[in-house]
Write a protein that holds these residues in place. Structure first.
Motif, mmCIF file in Angstrom:
data_model
loop_
_atom_site.group_PDB
_atom_site.id
_atom_site.type_symbol
_atom_site.label_atom_id
_atom_site.label_comp_id
_atom_site.label_asym_id
_atom_site.label_seq_id
_atom_site.Cartn_x
_atom_site.Cartn_y
_atom_site.Cartn_z
ATOM 1 N N PHE A 7 -0.542 -2.306 3.379
ATOM 2 C CA PHE A 7 0.211 -1.333 4.184
ATOM 3 C C PHE A 7 1.090 -0.408 3.352
ATOM 4 N N ALA A 36 -3.017 1.202 5.075
ATOM 5 C CA ALA A 36 -2.070 2.248 5.448
ATOM 6 C C ALA A 36 -1.890 3.188 4.263
ATOM 7 N N THR A 38 0.581 5.846 2.820
ATOM 8 C CA THR A 38 2.023 6.088 3.021
ATOM 9 C C THR A 38 2.565 7.015 1.939
ATOM 10 N N VAL A 62 -4.476 2.999 8.914
ATOM 11 C CA VAL A 62 -3.176 3.114 9.563
ATOM 12 C C VAL A 62 -2.476 4.357 9.017
ATOM 13 N N GLY A 64 0.399 6.541 7.927
ATOM 14 C CA GLY A 64 1.751 6.161 7.532
ATOM 15 C C GLY A 64 2.423 7.208 6.676
ATOM 16 N N TYR A 81 4.785 3.841 10.392
ATOM 17 C CA TYR A 81 3.368 3.596 10.669
ATOM 18 C C TYR A 81 2.991 4.057 12.076
#
Ligand code: AMP
Ligand code: ZN
Ligand code: FE
Ligand code: FE
Length: 283
Positions: A7, A36, A38, A62, A64, A81
């Protein structure tokens, strides 16, 4: 052992090396099926990442972001998220943050010049391309010029937070970041909290602003650190999240995508929470 979820990762929309498509393909090769993306202060890589993910049946991308914020004496990063990132006002905020990153990058180049290290701003800008300018781009330019012999040395000697060529960014507070993200429906988490002092007080404030998780299974955190953070997460009822923070730059602390001991039950708890919170986006 590779975890099936990661993530926390970066693309060339900020200071990662890989394009969003390359990052998703690498995740697939590493056995990561929930990823994710990010990037710092940018969602510019998300549409491409989602398109790349759609080519791999069962793969969950995901959406993010990671926002940089400051408290006195330290930097605090907030992850968001499943955010509705197309929101126009949100995108204006991000554009301002990225603009400020360019000014701040120029300031670090000036400070380095004052120390006798000449790197052209144009080269830093070129390394960042369309993406958000970050210290790793400055480090890369220093490395190319032979002023340092490793990426890490740039941070240790010059552009680390207390280094002589460090420059401050436009400052959001951590609470502001959580609020900005909550406004676009994000599930928010405190990133890499191990080195922060006053963690309890910070978490109390962020929780009041809507924080739902914190990183526990992060990068090279050892078992003692993970256990300590897990206890704090449980005390405040926060999801235990994490990831590699993969940038693809080969720094000494770099971990491959999925190379974090992330329990399946914590991954499932997060995805379930996302399904409840954002039924349309979290499916
Ligand atoms: P910035 O957002 O421009 O302040 O840069 C933050 C990025 O620089 C982080 O995401 C890391 O990739 C990298 N970074 C920050 N501090 C260090 C450090 N001490 N050693 C190595 N990389 C670092
Ligand atoms: Zn970074
Ligand atoms: Fe970070
Ligand atoms: Fe990061």
């Amino acid at each position: 052992m590779t975890s099936r979820a990661d993530f926390h990762s970066h693309t060339n929309a900020s200071d990662g090396r890989l394009t969003p498509t390359q990052l998703v393909d690498l995740a697939v090769r590493m056995g990561v099926t929930v990823l994710a993306v990010t990037d710092h202060d940018s969602t510019e890589g998300l549409a491409e990442a989602q398109a790349a993910a759609a080519k791999h049946p069962g793969f969950i991308l995901v959406p993010g972001i990671e926002l940089s914020t400051d408290i006195p004496g330290a930097e605090v990063h907030i992850l968001g998220y499943f955010l509705a990132y197309e929101d126009a006002e949100f995108q204006r905020t991000l554009a301002n943050l990225r603009h400020a990153r360019r000014d701040r990058g120029r300031m670090m180049v000036e400070k380095l010049r004052g120390l006798g290290l000449e790197i052209p701003w144009e080269r830093v800008a070129e390394l960042a391309g369309e993406g958000a300018v970050g210290r790793p781009h400055v480090a890369q330019a220093l490395l190319e010029k032979g002023y340092i012999s490793s990426f890490q040395e740039a941070f240790d000697r010059y552009i680390g937070r207390n280094g002589p060529a460090y420059a401050e960014r436009l400052k959001l507070t951590p609470v502001e970041a959580v609020e900005i993200l909550a406004r676009v429906g994000a599930l928010t988490a405190l990133a890499h909290p191990a080195t922060l002092s006053g963690l309890d007080e910070l978490i109390r404030d962020l929780k009041a602003a809507g924080l739902v998780g914190m990183e526990v299974y992060y990068q090279d955190y050892d078992k003692a650190t993970r256990d300590r953070l897990a206890k704090i997460a449980e005390r405040y009822g926060l999801l235990k999240l994490g990831g590699s923070d993969y940038h693809g730059l080969g720094g000494s602390r770099e971990r491959m995508l999925g190379d974090v001991p992330f329990p399946d039950q914590e991954i499932d708890a997060f995805l379930e929470r996302a399904r409840q919170a954002t039924p349309l986006r979290g499916s």
